[in-house]
Design a protein around this motif. Structure first.
Motif, mmCIF file in Angstrom:
data_model
loop_
_atom_site.group_PDB
_atom_site.id
_atom_site.type_symbol
_atom_site.label_atom_id
_atom_site.label_comp_id
_atom_site.label_asym_id
_atom_site.label_seq_id
_atom_site.Cartn_x
_atom_site.Cartn_y
_atom_site.Cartn_z
ATOM 1 N N ARG A 41 0.815 -1.218 0.000
ATOM 2 C CA ARG A 41 0.000 0.000 0.000
ATOM 3 C C ARG A 41 0.848 1.268 0.000
ATOM 4 O O ARG A 41 0.541 2.230 -0.715
ATOM 5 N N CYS A 90 -2.620 4.531 19.035
ATOM 6 C CA CYS A 90 -1.716 4.656 17.889
ATOM 7 C C CYS A 90 -1.598 3.349 17.109
ATOM 8 O O CYS A 90 -1.645 3.357 15.873
ATOM 9 N N ALA A 93 -4.514 2.691 14.918
ATOM 10 C CA ALA A 93 -4.650 3.577 13.763
ATOM 11 C C ALA A 93 -3.647 3.285 12.658
ATOM 12 O O ALA A 93 -3.609 4.014 11.655
ATOM 13 N N GLY A 95 -3.609 1.120 10.359
ATOM 14 C CA GLY A 95 -4.255 0.874 9.074
ATOM 15 C C GLY A 95 -4.718 2.132 8.362
ATOM 16 O O GLY A 95 -5.060 2.088 7.175
ATOM 17 N N LEU A 96 -4.743 3.262 9.064
ATOM 18 C CA LEU A 96 -5.141 4.528 8.458
ATOM 19 C C LEU A 96 -3.972 5.284 7.851
ATOM 20 O O LEU A 96 -4.171 6.300 7.182
ATOM 21 N N ALA A 97 -2.745 4.825 8.088
ATOM 22 C CA ALA A 97 -1.559 5.537 7.608
ATOM 23 C C ALA A 97 -1.573 5.617 6.086
ATOM 24 O O ALA A 97 -1.730 4.611 5.395
ATOM 25 N N GLY A 98 -1.383 6.845 5.563
ATOM 26 C CA GLY A 98 -1.386 7.031 4.119
ATOM 27 C C GLY A 98 -0.009 7.233 3.528
ATOM 28 O O GLY A 98 0.124 7.396 2.314
ATOM 29 N N SER A 159 -8.442 -7.233 8.381
ATOM 30 C CA SER A 159 -7.820 -6.518 7.267
ATOM 31 C C SER A 159 -8.093 -7.204 5.940
ATOM 32 O O SER A 159 -8.254 -6.542 4.913
ATOM 33 N N PRO A 165 -8.164 0.077 6.890
ATOM 34 C CA PRO A 165 -8.764 1.151 7.705
ATOM 35 C C PRO A 165 -9.739 0.646 8.762
ATOM 36 O O PRO A 165 -9.943 1.311 9.784
ATOM 37 N N SER A 166 -10.345 -0.517 8.539
ATOM 38 C CA SER A 166 -11.335 -1.021 9.506
ATOM 39 C C SER A 166 -10.719 -1.354 10.858
ATOM 40 O O SER A 166 -11.436 -1.454 11.861
ATOM 41 N N ALA A 168 -9.150 0.475 12.758
ATOM 42 C CA ALA A 168 -9.256 1.607 13.689
ATOM 43 C C ALA A 168 -10.444 1.463 14.629
ATOM 44 O O ALA A 168 -10.443 2.042 15.729
ATOM 45 N N TRP A 169 -11.460 0.692 14.252
ATOM 46 C CA TRP A 169 -12.615 0.508 15.132
ATOM 47 C C TRP A 169 -12.223 -0.211 16.427
ATOM 48 O O TRP A 169 -12.927 -0.097 17.441
#
Length: 425
Positions: A41, A90, A93, A95-98, A159, A165-166, A168-169
């Motif tokens: 990614r 942290c 989160a 999976g939210l890293a861009g 994942s 991103p999921s 983060a829940w």
């Protein structure tokens, strides 16, 4: 850390610490199945993701030495709840890293939260049941290993089926659970009548009194932790090269960490004081053939071998943690930070180098050969470990006469503590 005054309070406190350890290590280990996906990614090639792994490994482990020293010298109860909160927020989160910098920032902050929790919690677990320190450490460590088992299993499935991103829940339930444990993780000196142990030795005195023993703990610990630190990521890349999905990778990794947790429970029930020295050297030698077998087994056999390897590793880890605390009684948090943290960080450096070399050669199975060799060397090195309680006076030579009777690791916790040197003004 305030010590609970009653046995019942100590058990409740230990249970709260063990549950917090489970949650913290579940979030810390949730990144293991994600390395190949994060590489795809975010780009950057294998070298960049290996650097990210190295950064995460060093932060979660090597920084424990700083937190351990601060905990020995100052009040550190806040680390029992603040560390988990930061780590969960942290690591959840990731999976939210861009971008790679964003990933690095989350790994560093999350790693610091994880690192802050471990030395204080390990020392507190031993103090919760001071007459059964090895058993308390086994139960505390088992919570962490169970978390390490559940973390990859959950993150791998989520994942693969819901996307990175999921993940983060998971922050919501993680923070909520730590908040529920907060009443039992906060200082109890006022409520329970506990007394904080004497202040730990200042750094110059600690190095002067126990520098050699701390170095021995670190050197042997690095060899011991190479298989435990390297097996999860090596399994991920080995199975990914075979075209296996994240769910299967998470299952194999969870079998390994679940075996470690089961080994911790077995250690509490089966490993007596008389057997602890034997456990320290024998189990690393038994782990070597299992590591060598990982590249040649497939299917259900991979799950079985991974679980068996975790069981053998897990049986010995709590004994080594307890051994370190008894070997350096004037700095128990520093000793715990070495056996639970620094050795894993430095071992992570070697793991990253080994994985990078095997990746360049296109032979992921070579990593398991290196880990097997390290495990054999660890077994040999453990035969030469010093005995807790056998400490000649500074500047003296014990001579050829009979040595004082060694204090077994499990019994050392019941002996009167060695007074800490006075703090520097």
């Amino acid at each position: 850390m305030a010590i609970r005054a009653t046995m019942g309070g100590g058990v409740v406190f230990l249970a709260a610490l063990t549950m917090a350890h489970l949650v913290v290590d579940a979030f810390a280990a949730s990144v293991h199945p994600l390395w190949p996906d994060l590489q795809d990614r975010l780009g950057g090639g294998p070298g960049m993701i290996q650097a990210a792994f190295l950064l995460w490994s060093l932060t979660t482990s090597a920084s424990q030495l700083v937190f351990g020293y601060l905990g020995d010298r100052h009040r550190g109860e806040w680390m029992l709840w603040a560390g988990p909160m930061v780590g969960i927020a942290c690591m959840g989160a990731v999976g939210l890293a861009g971008s790679l910098p964003a990933l690095g920032g989350l790994l560093v902050l999350g790693g610091l939260g994880v690192a802050a929790f471990h030395p204080e919690a390990a020392a507190a677990a031993g103090q919760a049941m001071p007459d059964s320190r090895s058993r308390a450490m086994s139960l505390f460590a088992t919570g962490g290993f169970l978390g390490q088992s559940l973390g990859p299993l959950g993150s791998g499935w989520l994942s693969e089926h819901r996307g990175l991103p999921s993940l983060a829940w998971n922050i919501l339930w993680g923070i909520a659970l730590v908040a529920m444990l907060l009443p039992w993780l906060r200082p109890a000196s006022g409520a329970s009548g506990g007394v904080r142990p004497s202040r730990g030795a200042a750094l110059p005195e600690l190095l002067r009194a126990s520098g050699g023993r701390l170095g021995t703990l670190m050197g042997v610990g690095i060899l011991r932790t190479l298989p435990a630190a390297g097996a999860p990521i090596a399994l991920a890349f080995l199975l990914e090269a075979r075209g296996v999905g994240n769910s299967r990778i998470g299952l194999v990794q969870s079998a390994f960490f679940g075996g470690i947790g089961l080994g911790g429970l077995a250690c509490a029930a089966l490993v007596s004081t008389r057997r602890e020295r034997r456990v320290l050297w024998l189990l690393p030698m038994l782990a070597a053939p299992l590591l060598a077998a990982c590249p040649v087994v497939v299917g259900a056999g991979m799950v079985a071998v991974s679980g068996a390897l975790g069981l053998v590793v897990g049986l010995g880890l709590p004994v080594y943690i307890s051994y370190g605390q008894q070997l350096v009684p004037e700095g128990p948090r520093v000793a715990s930070s070495i056996t639970m943290g620094v050795t894993w960080g430095l071992g992570g450096v070697l793991v990253a180098a080994i994985m990078a070399a095997s990746d360049r050669l296109g032979q992921p199975d070579l990593a398991f050969g290196a880990f097997a060799l390290a495990s054999l060397l660890a077994g040999v090195a453990c035969l030469r470990l010093p005995e807790p309680g056998r400490r000649p006076a500074p500047g003296t030579d014990p001579g050829p006469g009979p040595s004082p009777k060694p204090v077994p690791v499990g019994e050392a916790a019941t002996r009167p503590p060695i007074p800490s040197p006075p703090a520097l003004p």
